[in-house]
Design an enzyme around this catalytic site. Structure first.
Site, short mmCIF file in Angstrom:
data_model
loop_
_atom_site.label_atom_id
_atom_site.label_comp_id
_atom_site.label_asym_id
_atom_site.label_seq_id
_atom_site.Cartn_x
_atom_site.Cartn_y
_atom_site.Cartn_z
N ARG A 96 0.99 -1.10 -0.04
CA ARG A 96 0.00 -0.16 -0.02
C ARG A 96 0.83 1.33 0.08
O ARG A 96 1.93 1.36 0.87
CB ARG A 96 -0.95 -0.05 1.23
CG ARG A 96 -2.40 -0.67 1.16
CD ARG A 96 -3.05 -0.21 -0.07
NE ARG A 96 -4.18 -1.09 -0.39
CZ ARG A 96 -4.42 -2.28 -1.18
NH1 ARG A 96 -3.36 -2.35 -1.94
NH2 ARG A 96 -5.50 -2.72 -1.40
N GLU A 113 -3.63 7.72 -5.20
CA GLU A 113 -4.04 6.90 -6.46
C GLU A 113 -5.37 7.41 -7.29
O GLU A 113 -6.17 7.54 -6.25
CB GLU A 113 -4.07 5.29 -6.20
CG GLU A 113 -2.71 4.54 -5.98
CD GLU A 113 -2.66 3.26 -5.64
OE1 GLU A 113 -3.63 2.41 -6.32
OE2 GLU A 113 -1.73 2.67 -5.23
N HIS A 130 -0.22 -0.02 -10.10
CA HIS A 130 -1.02 -0.97 -9.08
C HIS A 130 -1.34 -2.35 -9.88
O HIS A 130 -2.63 -2.48 -10.00
CB HIS A 130 -2.55 -0.09 -8.61
CG HIS A 130 -2.81 -0.92 -7.37
ND1 HIS A 130 -3.36 -0.04 -6.35
CD2 HIS A 130 -2.93 -2.04 -6.90
CE1 HIS A 130 -3.68 -1.00 -5.18
NE2 HIS A 130 -3.51 -2.12 -5.51
P1 NAD Z 1 -2.18 -10.50 5.04
O1 NAD Z 1 -3.20 -9.93 5.82
O2 NAD Z 1 -2.03 -12.16 4.73
O3 NAD Z 1 -0.73 -10.05 5.62
C1 NAD Z 1 -0.59 -8.97 6.28
C2 NAD Z 1 0.40 -9.14 7.48
O4 NAD Z 1 0.93 -8.00 7.73
C3 NAD Z 1 -0.03 -10.00 8.57
O5 NAD Z 1 0.79 -11.10 8.74
C4 NAD Z 1 0.06 -8.99 9.80
O6 NAD Z 1 0.36 -9.54 10.88
C5 NAD Z 1 1.20 -7.80 9.11
N1 NAD Z 1 1.44 -6.73 9.76
C6 NAD Z 1 0.36 -6.12 10.17
N2 NAD Z 1 0.66 -4.84 10.70
C7 NAD Z 1 2.22 -4.85 10.87
C8 NAD Z 1 3.13 -4.23 11.17
N3 NAD Z 1 2.86 -2.81 11.74
N4 NAD Z 1 4.49 -4.43 10.97
C9 NAD Z 1 4.83 -5.67 10.36
N5 NAD Z 1 3.77 -6.51 10.05
C10 NAD Z 1 2.71 -6.18 10.26
O7 NAD Z 1 -2.26 -9.91 3.68
P2 NAD Z 1 -1.73 -10.10 2.38
O8 NAD Z 1 -2.73 -10.81 1.54
O9 NAD Z 1 -0.12 -10.65 2.64
O10 NAD Z 1 -1.48 -8.55 1.75
C11 NAD Z 1 -0.46 -7.65 2.23
C12 NAD Z 1 -0.82 -6.40 1.61
O11 NAD Z 1 -0.68 -6.44 0.11
C13 NAD Z 1 -2.06 -5.85 2.08
O12 NAD Z 1 -1.98 -4.09 2.15
C14 NAD Z 1 -2.74 -5.87 0.55
O13 NAD Z 1 -3.94 -4.77 0.48
C15 NAD Z 1 -1.78 -5.67 -0.21
N6 NAD Z 1 -2.05 -5.98 -1.64
C16 NAD Z 1 -1.70 -5.33 -2.85
C17 NAD Z 1 -1.86 -5.88 -4.13
C18 NAD Z 1 -1.46 -5.01 -5.11
O14 NAD Z 1 -2.02 -4.96 -6.27
N7 NAD Z 1 -0.28 -4.32 -5.16
C19 NAD Z 1 -2.67 -6.82 -4.47
C20 NAD Z 1 -3.01 -7.94 -3.12
C21 NAD Z 1 -2.79 -7.19 -1.83
C1 MLT Z 2 -5.83 -5.78 -3.21
O1 MLT Z 2 -5.67 -5.20 -2.22
O2 MLT Z 2 -6.58 -6.97 -3.63
C2 MLT Z 2 -5.10 -4.95 -4.38
O3 MLT Z 2 -4.73 -4.04 -4.06
C3 MLT Z 2 -5.57 -5.37 -5.69
C4 MLT Z 2 -6.59 -4.72 -6.11
O4 MLT Z 2 -6.47 -3.60 -6.72
O5 MLT Z 2 -7.55 -5.21 -6.24
#
Ligand code: NAD
Ligand code: MLT
Length: 542
Positions: free
Chosen positions: A233, A262, A280
């Site tokens: 993010r 964004e 993204h």
């Molecule tokens: P998840 O919930 O499986 O993992 C997140 C992890 O972050 C958890 O294990 C949690 O304990 C940890 N966490 C929370 N606060 C923390 C801190 N202060 N320090 C260290 N660790 C901490 O989520 P995920 O599915 O692995 O997704 C991770 C991130 O990626 C999310 O922000 C999600 O929105 C983002 N994401 C982005 C895209 C994209 O298109 N770029 C796609 C999917 C997910």
């Molecule tokens: C997500 O949080 O799943 C990602 O940001 C991807 C999306 O844009 O859906």
């Protein structure tokens, strides 16, 4: 038929599923904003979106129709969950569907950055053959720091290990033992990790704790030439500090997929050397989009057909099996709330629920929420359900206390409810007969047995001979048919306080109730209206 609005582009498989669902109507309306979005949402029961549409408190303001929001993806930071909860709207997401795609994108950025893939190709497009300018860095043997070791963080770790990188990790919710199993060396804090890594990637949500996790101060503690990647993010890295770090040479490279604001088309980083940015795209693969769309539409189909709630981010999950096993007890709890709300109008400050016997081992939080929904139902303008009931109670300064006792008393399961105001405490206890018959088995300390349904007339009286006969003939005079009657006394011997409950076939006129109250030995009377036994509120799949 419930109507669903699709607010962001969704994979065709998801649309096809909506088309074939049979229990939903849908409309695709992409790009809505402001008043147009708010107005559109009032015409639908459910909605599905990705990260494009922003469901702010303003967008949800005054909405009394919307029941479910599904985020086809992980991050729900584009949805005001507090506002949704207050309005009784359940918010669900599809967390696993894009994990691999996002981990792969992280690896692509890390590799692309290390080998200057984008600028090298650009140079070819511009007619230059420059093999010296684009000297790269090998990943094998380097240390990768991962902050956030959830689904994506772990998927990145295993891929980086395959490339022979050493992994350091920090996640407050991953035990050192599990990290060890995953071949990850843990650090006590990100601060401890920063000076030790060649590459840093973050995979956390954006929270108060992770916002600005890496700024100018942290960059100074890192190895010279460190490369930073963010596919989680925007806002976790301070973008201005990244630009400064690149300028000074402290940072060797920056790869971003996400930005503080964004869409982002203007950043101090764009155009700088050693930067690789994408708009993204982490989850933008056919596979991920199919996964999240199909899963997300499935959540809506199940929610509107059975009331099942999976992957909710603003309440406890209520899967089909749990709902089936809990439905009867939810109904008892909900009806106790409806009953007590109609019997005592003084503003409560505490609700205490005691779950005894088998029910104590169930998800009592949902049962308490169902009680709260019943208690508030007639007091609120908008829908109250298990999503928002607790928050609505809290907002009114009403404390909800839960107690569980696994010992079985006279009933295999018993739900006792006590509502206390400044001046008094009202009490009632209920249980379930068979699978679906909600019964009141205790009121004001009197043991009795009455169905929690229909029109009930409850009266507190002195336990003296003739009272019941007088009550019966009074309602006969008013041509009100009594379907059943239950009487119980507070003490085991006659002459004390007692409670009577009549189940009536029609609403008694106010004169009948006034005449009842005028009878000797009748202390108090209440008329309470409950739904028929089999009728459930919509949030219970009714
Ligand atoms: P998840 O919930 O499986 O993992 C997140 C992890 O972050 C958890 O294990 C949690 O304990 C940890 N966490 C929370 N606060 C923390 C801190 N202060 N320090 C260290 N660790 C901490 O989520 P995920 O599915 O692995 O997704 C991770 C991130 O990626 C999310 O922000 C999600 O929105 C983002 N994401 C982005 C895209 C994209 O298109 N770029 C796609 C999917 C997910
Ligand atoms: C997500 O949080 O799943 C990602 O940001 C991807 C999306 O844009 O859906």
């Amino acid at each position: 038929m419930p109507k669903v609005i699709v607010l962001d582009s969704l994979s065709q498989d998801g649309i096809d599923l909506l088309e074939s669902a049979g229990n939903l109507e849908y409309e695709v309306r992409i790009g809505l904003k402001g008043e147009e979005l708010r107005q559109a949402l009032t015409e639908f029961d459910g909605c599905i979106l990705r990260s494009g549409a922003k469901l702010t408190a303003d967008a949800l303001e005054g909405n009394t129709r919307l029941k479910a929001i599904v985020r086809a993806g992980v991050g729900t930071d584009n949805i005001d969950k507090e506002a949704a909860t207050r309005l009784g709207i359940v918010v669900m997401n599809t967390p696993g569907g894009n994990t691999i795609s996002t981990a792969e994108h992280t690896m692509a950025l890390m590799m692309g950055l290390s080998r200057n893939v984008a600028p090298a190709y650009q140079s070819l497009r511009e007619g230059r053959w420059d093999r010296k300018l684009y000297m790269g860095t090998q990943l094998a043997g380097k240390t990768l720091g991962i902050v956030g070791l959830g689904r994506i963080g772990q998927a990145v770790a295993s891929r980086a290990q395959a490339l022979e990188m050493k992994i350091l990790g920090y996640d407050p919710f991953l035990s050192a033992a599990r990290a060890k199993e995953l071949g990850i060396e843990t650090c006590a804090s990100p601060k401890e990790m920063f000076p030790l890594v060649d590459y840093l990637t973050v995979h956390t949500p954006l929270t108060d704790e992770t916002r600005g996790l890496v700024g100018a101060k942290e960059i100074k503690t890192m190895r010279k030439g460190v490369r930073l990647i963010n596919c989680a993010r925007g806002g976790i890295y301070d973008e201005a500090a990244l630009a400064e770090g690149l300028k000074s040479g402290q940072i060797g490279g920056v790869a971003l997929d996400v930005y503080s604001t964004e869409p982002c088309t203007d950043s101090p980083l764009f155009g700088m050397d050693n930067v690789l940015c994408t708009p993204h795209l982490g989850a933008s693969t056919e596979e991920a989009q199919t996964n999240v769309a199909v899963e997300g539409v499935g959540l809506l189909i199940d929610f509107f057909s059975t009331g099942e709630i999976r992957q909710a981010v603003n309440m406890s999950p209520l899967d089909g099996k749990t709902l089936e096993t809990l439905r009867g007890s939810l109904n008892v709890s909900y009806r106790l709330g409806l009953l007590l709300a109609q019997m005592d109008k003084s503003p409560p400050n505490t609700c205490k629920l005691t779950f005894e016997g088998d029910v104590a081992s169930k998800d009592t939080r949902l049962l308490s929420a169902a009680f709260a929904a019943g208690l508030l139902e007639h007091a609120m303008d908008s829908e109250v359900n298990i999503v928002n009931a607790e928050i609505l109670l809290r907002e009114r300064g009403i404390e909800l206390i839960e107690q569980r006792k696994t010992d079985v008393g006279d009933f295999s399961s018993l739900i006792k409810a006590e509502v206390t105001s400044d001046t008094r405490t009202s009490q009632a206890a209920g249980t379930l007969f068979g699978k679906m018959i909600p019964k009141l088995v205790q009121k004001a300390g009197c043991e009795l047995e009455a169905n929690l349904e229909g029109i009930l007339l409850l009266f507190r009286h002195l336990d003296t001979p003739g009272v019941i006969g007088k009550v019966g003939s009074l309602f006969g005079t008013h041509r009100i048919n009594i379907a059943s009657m239950a009487v119980g006394r507070q003490e085991s011997k006659p002459g004390g306080q007692a409670m009577g409950i009549l189940s009536l076939d029609s609403q008694p006129p106010s004169e009948a109730v006034a005449e009842l109250l005028a009878l000797d030995d009748i202390k108090q009377a209440w008329v309470v209206k409950l739904p028929p036994a089999q009728e459930m509120p919509s949030w219970m799949g009714g």
